[in-house]
Design an enzyme around this catalytic site. Structure first.
Site, short mmCIF file in Angstrom:
data_model
loop_
_atom_site.label_atom_id
_atom_site.label_comp_id
_atom_site.label_asym_id
_atom_site.label_seq_id
_atom_site.Cartn_x
_atom_site.Cartn_y
_atom_site.Cartn_z
N LYS A 1 0.94 -1.00 -0.15
CA LYS A 1 0.00 0.36 0.00
C LYS A 1 0.82 0.89 0.30
O LYS A 1 0.49 1.98 -0.74
CB LYS A 1 -0.93 -0.08 0.82
CG LYS A 1 -2.12 -1.18 1.22
CD LYS A 1 -3.20 -1.14 2.10
CE LYS A 1 -4.38 -2.40 2.10
NZ LYS A 1 -4.28 -3.38 2.25
N HIS B 1 -4.11 2.06 -0.76
CA HIS B 1 -5.19 1.13 -0.63
C HIS B 1 -6.10 1.17 -1.38
O HIS B 1 -7.53 1.62 -1.53
CB HIS B 1 -6.18 1.82 0.59
CG HIS B 1 -6.69 0.42 1.41
ND1 HIS B 1 -7.03 -0.51 0.73
CD2 HIS B 1 -7.34 0.72 2.75
CE1 HIS B 1 -7.56 -1.73 1.68
NE2 HIS B 1 -8.30 -0.35 3.31
#
Lengths: 408, 84, 413
Positions: free
Chosen positions: A328, A333
């Protein structure tokens, strides 16, 4: 019935590349897909950066359905599915379509459809919304569109367990295949960049202003993103008979529920620990066997701290040996796609004996003192990889991928 | 707007969001200690106060709100026009 | 079927026709329709003014006086049904300290109303004023998450969203978890709420019945005059356990899940041949899973909801799966009275079927009067039927492709 289920194909649509090869190369080089948001105007917000997919041409991948009549998450899912099948060398026409299935996860489904509805509602132009709304909006259309595009008439499931959805979908596909209900499953997750999601996380104060820095002392939050990841799952014997490349075996999984709070994890990481524990037990893996962990690692102060606590409680001294990284840091995300893309990363790690870095890790946090593969990818033998994911609603899921006996 | 009026509005927000009766909310209550509210609920109260009074607190300000008094003070601060 | 046997030890239902299995079944057998003019929101400008709304739904009746503000309508429906199911099955809080109970919830929308309200407030007032509490309910697994918090359900917690089939798929998913030993006790079922946003979508797609007559005339599944379904709402959860656990704690066993099957119609309801084939496939899989032959199916709880094509496809699909042996098969279609409750529909059918197995009465399909030529189900009737059901087949069939079938067996005497 062959209980050994393996991954023979990987397809991804990500902010740093479309297709397994481009994505993996960029990932190992530490490239970032985070940039100013283009999908909508962010001037009314305090934060302005996201991880969007660039240069995606749906027409390239949607060959049977009409791409213009599909939501973006469905387009991503179809693209990732086709890429995965091509990567696996599967001849779609040769499959028994009633035994070919789809299991996908998502957080928002097709948010742009409900956003369009809301735009029309607010401007008192609801007449603009026609019969297509109910065909395009409900989240099950993602798995449905993949199946309609590919003519897969078997099991078709959508598991919208938010940020852990990819793992849930892959776990379900594993069970479906072990029960003998399918010969091939496409499993993964997809989410499109969403005004609603961006607004919500921004309102919670969870979005970082510039970069995503999982486990760094000065980390400021997550960066919302979009994408899709799809794996091809087949029984081991079948894969071997047709000479398929086998990335890894899906060894097992563990699920748990915090039952604590909708947006905050259990304060001692208890739910996360339980999911990992179940995954180890389910796959008959000892803590000392785990070679690599793909972290949930969103970059929020709380998640990274609690995740570290959970890993230490379960693995004890072994926790300090196991490299853990969060991709991430590079692709943001991607919501329901996140753990599916991260599962793909685990499969690639097992296959290639390389693990991606956690980028932007500049200042160690005393409370996060494990080996997070800071800033540079690493080569090491990866026999067993664990993929962790935690979601709103307290949904936790851990997946185990391994080389195991496939070495023989 | 007087401090009392602001406080009454804030307490009405709290009552609406938490179902705690207006009369049972102490004027100087601590959200966590007196009312046992979690961080999401506290944020919801703060955002509702912003909405009611049409003010915008910074993220740092939001992070500092722990009591009814904090909320009232923040609203007052943003409501008061800056002296020329 | 391979693995642990999965039994049903309790059920909880919140519906416009009753909030207990007995009350629901009684209403259905009296032919009471839940379809009436909607009060929850304005239907001005829409083609259909009717729906199966739960009037004056008050979750505090089931959950006690507690702060329910964080829960939206869908979450309250689910949490209420969960309380009823846990009580019905005798799962006290003390028992749950020793043995974890989980939840598998099927829902088509969870709350598109909450999602829209959150988005609209941000649009109208600016993103700075978006509600953080509403945001936590914009995820489709919100109701399952909220219910787990209310009832401390820390075992597996999954949300399944496959349209109309969501609830039955959730029961299938839970069944497989218990068969394989991954879980021992799971609440499984589904819920969907009535709201303007989804109602608008169905109405604009022409899926809803058109009736300017008094409420209750439509929908009429299988009838030649049928012209669409009516939307409803509710929640229904079964308490599923592995049989060893149920027996060890002396639980009352209401029935058993013996088979399930799923398939997908790639034409999404547009090509009859494929649609019928997909339904045939799902039913056959369920029978194979249960090791049952067509003549051993004692009744059908159909998914039919008044859809012109959907009802016909189901009839033909079941006829094909049962090798043409449908003349003596008693058939009911409770969506005639509840409306199409989407994620709740299959589980509501299961709850009603368990009552039928117990009391020997299969509800009729009110107003069913004229059927098409060569209609497979001679025993689809407007009046109730006395039946002796050992194995009952339940279908959930989506208007856009998903098919799921479940077979329940009566508890041993």
């Amino acid at each position: 019935m062959d209980r050994r289920i393996v991954i023979t194909g990987i397809g991804v649509v990500t902010p740093i590349g479309i297709g397994c090869e481009q994505f993996w190369t960029n990932l190992l080089e530490g490239r970032s897909g985070i940039a100013p948001v283009k999908t909508f105007d962010t001037s009314a917000y305090n934060v302005h950066r996201g991880a969007e997919v660039k240069e995606f041409d749906a027409e390239e991948y949607v060959l049977n359905l009409d791409a213009a009549h599909l939501g973006r998450a469905s387009q991503f899912a179809i693209a990732a599915a086709r890429l995965a099948l091509a990567d696996a060398g599967v001849e779609i026409g040769s499959l028994d379509r009633k035994r070919a299935g789809v299991s996908m996860g998502t957080t928002s489904g097709e948010p742009r459809e409900v956003e369009r509805f809301d735009d029309a509602y607010v401007s008192k132009n609801l007449d603009r919304i026609g019969p297509e709304f109910i065909q395009l909006y409900p989240c099950h259309v993602i798995a449905a569109h993949v199946a309609s595009e590919l003519n897969f008439a078997g099991v078709n499931t959508m598991i919208p367990t938010a940020c852990a959805a990819g793992n849930y979908a892959i776990a379900h596909a594993l069970d479906v295949m072990r029960a003998g209900r399918a010969d091939l499953m496409l499993a993964g997750g997809s989410d499109a960049f969403s005004r609603i999601t961006f607004t919500g996380f921004a309102r919670l104060g969870a979005v970082a202003p510039e970069i995503c820095q999982p486990f760094d002392r000065f980390r400021k939050g997550m960066i919302p993103g979009e994408g899709a990841g799809v794996l091809v799952l087949e029984p081991f014997d079948r894969a071997r008979r047709r000479g398929a490349r086998i990335y890894a075996e899906v060894g097992g999984y563990g699920l748990s529920c915090d039952a604590h709070h909708m947006t905050a994890a259990h304060p001692e990481g208890a739910g996360a620990e339980r999911a990992m524990r179940h995954a180890l037990a389910d796959s008959c893996t000892n803590p000392e066997d785990v070679s690599y962990i793909s972290a949930h690692g969103t970059g929020t102060p709380t998640n990274d701290r609690l995740e570290t606590i959970a890993v230490k409680r379960l693995f004890k001294d072994e926790a300090y040996r196991i490299p853990i990284s969060s991709i991430k840091s590079m692709i943001g995300h991607t919501m329901g796609a996140a753990s599916a893309i991260e599962a793909a990363v685990c499969a690639l790690a097992v296959f290639s004996n390389r693990v991606p870095p956690t980028m932007n890790l500049n200042e160690p946090d005393p409370e996060c003192d494990l080996d997070y593969v800071a800033n540079t990818a690493r080569e090491l033998p990866v026999n067993v990889a664990m993929n962790n994911a935690y979601a709103f609603g307290g949904n936790n899921a851990s997946l185990i991928l391994r080389k195991g006996e496939l070495l023989n | 707007m007087s401090t009392d009026e602001i406080r009454a509005n804030v307490k009405r927000s709290i009552a609406k969001i938490t179902s705690i009766s207006f009369d049972e909310i102490p004027d100087h209550a601590s959200y966590k200690d007196d009312l046992q509210l979690d961080s999401l609920t506290i944020l919801e109260i703060a955002v509702d106060a912003e909405y009611q009074f049409q003010v915008k607190l910074s993220d740092d300000d939001l992070g500092e709100i722990r009591t009814v008094d904090d909320t009232v003070r923040m609203v007052q601060q943003y409501l008061t026009p800056v002296a020329a | 079927m391979i693995g642990n046997r999965v039994v049903i030890t309790g059920a909880g239902v919140v519906s416009p026709l009753g909030d207990s299995p007995a009350h629901l079944h009684d209403s259905l057998c009296r032919g009471i329709s839940a379809i009436k003019p909607i009060k929850l929101f304005s239907t001005a400008g829409l083609g259909c003014p009717l729906g199966g709304e739960i009037s004056d739904f008050d979750a505090t009746k089931y959950l006690g006086q507690r702060n329910l503000r964080p829960l939206d309508r869908t979450s309250r429906l689910v949490a209420s049904a969960a309380q009823l199911a846990l009580d019905n099955a005798g799962w006290s809080i003390e028992m749950r300290n020793d043995q974890e109970v989980g939840l598998v919830l099927g829902t088509m929308f969870c709350s598109v109303h909450t999602i829209s309200e959150f988005d609209r407030r941000a649009l109208e007032a600016g993103p700075a004023y978006a509600s953080p509490m509403d945001f936590s309910n914009t995820v489709i697994n919100a109701a399952a998450g909220q219910t787990a918090i209310v009832h401390n359900l820390r075992e597996v917690n999954t949300t399944i969203s496959t349209g109309v089939t969501s609830g039955l798929e959730a029961i299938s998913y839970a069944t497989e978890l218990i068969r394989s030993g991954r879980a021992r006790a799971l609440l499984a079922g589904g819920a969907d709420e009535l709201c303007f946003e989804s109602f608008y979508g169905f109405d604009r797609a022409g899926l809803l019945c058109r009736s300017d007559n008094s409420a209750g005339d439509f929908p009429i599944p299988f009838d030649r005059r049928r012209n669409g379904s009516a939307l409803g709402e509710g929640a229904a959860l079964l308490m599923l356990e592995d049989v060893a656990l149920a027996r060890a704690r002396g639980a009352k066993i209401l029935g058993e899940v013996v088979g399930h099957g799923s398939s997908y119609d790639c034409s999404r309801g547009r090509e009859s041949g494929q649609s019928i084939d997909a339904i045939d496939s799902a039913v056959r899989q369920a029978m194979n899973d249960a090791f049952l032959l067509p003549h051993e199916i004692d009744c059908l709880s159909a998914s039919a909801n008044g859809s012109q094509t959907g009802d016909r496809h189901e009839a033909e699909g079941v006829r094909a799966a049962l090798n043409g042996q449908t003349h003596k098969l008693p058939v009911t279609a409770i969506k005639s009275m509840l409306g199409e409750t989407l994620g709740a529909s299959g589980p509501m059918q299961a709850v009603a079927l368990l009552e039928t197995m117990c009391h020997g009465v299969l509800p009729g399909i009110p107003q069913l009067d004229e059927v098409e030529q060569d209609f497979p189900f001679e025993m689809a009737r407007s009046e109730n039927q006395e039946v002796d059901v050992v194995n009952g087949l339940i279908n959930s069939i989506g208007f856009d492709g998903h098919c799921c079938s479940l077979i329940l067996s009566r508890a041993e005497a």
